[in-house]
Design a protein around this motif. Structure first.
Motif, PDB file in Angstrom:
ATOM      1  N   LYS A  24       2.698  -4.461  -9.050  1.00 30.48           N
ATOM      2  CA  LYS A  24       2.768  -3.256  -8.214  1.00 30.48           C
ATOM      3  C   LYS A  24       1.370  -2.933  -7.706  1.00 30.48           C
ATOM      4  O   LYS A  24       0.450  -2.730  -8.484  1.00 30.48           O
ATOM      5  N   THR A  26      -0.769  -0.300  -5.408  1.00 31.91           N
ATOM      6  CA  THR A  26      -0.777   1.012  -4.770  1.00 31.91           C
ATOM      7  C   THR A  26      -2.096   1.173  -4.039  1.00 31.91           C
ATOM      8  O   THR A  26      -3.162   1.072  -4.642  1.00 31.91           O
ATOM      9  N   LYS A  30       0.527   4.150  -0.797  1.00 33.36           N
ATOM     10  CA  LYS A  30       1.621   3.264  -0.398  1.00 33.36           C
ATOM     11  C   LYS A  30       1.788   2.202  -1.478  1.00 33.36           C
ATOM     12  O   LYS A  30       0.815   1.606  -1.924  1.00 33.36           O
ATOM     13  N   LYS A  32       3.523  -1.351  -2.919  1.00 34.93           N
ATOM     14  CA  LYS A  32       4.105  -2.626  -2.529  1.00 34.93           C
ATOM     15  C   LYS A  32       4.301  -3.460  -3.789  1.00 34.93           C
ATOM     16  O   LYS A  32       3.433  -3.479  -4.660  1.00 34.93           O
ATOM     17  N   TYR A  33       5.449  -4.116  -3.887  1.00 35.65           N
ATOM     18  CA  TYR A  33       5.762  -4.933  -5.051  1.00 35.65           C
ATOM     19  C   TYR A  33       5.704  -6.411  -4.676  1.00 35.65           C
ATOM     20  O   TYR A  33       6.228  -6.821  -3.650  1.00 35.65           O
TER      21      TYR A  33
END
Length: 83
Positions: A24, A26, A30, A32-33
């Protein structure tokens, strides 16, 4: 600056009862994985250390994959600026 964490995605349960591993990222609020294309049962996961426990048959391989991908993402999101 970005925050990078390794997680076991417990919100998604696969047919065999395992959960996918993901990183993960951040940045600027925002999220995003990045999925590692590996999944394990939650009993094999140490959330405090973000590692697969030694009772999993492929723990060494998966832990090396986690470290490799985590380092790649860390460098992409927090590049060292030249002086």
């Amino acid at each position: 600056m970005a925050s990078v964490k390794v997680i076991l995605n417990k919100s998604k349960k696969l047919k065999d009862g395992s959960h996918p591993l993901a990183i993960k990222v951040t940045k600027d609020r925002k999220v995003k994985y990045f999925f590692l294309k590996k999944s394990i049962n939650s009993i094999h996961w140490d959330a405090d250390r973000a590692k697969v426990l030694p009772n999993h048959p492929q723990h060494t391989l998966i832990n090396k994959l986690i470290v490799k991908r985590w380092n790649e993402l860390q460098q992409e999101n927090n590049p060292i600026k030249p002086l």
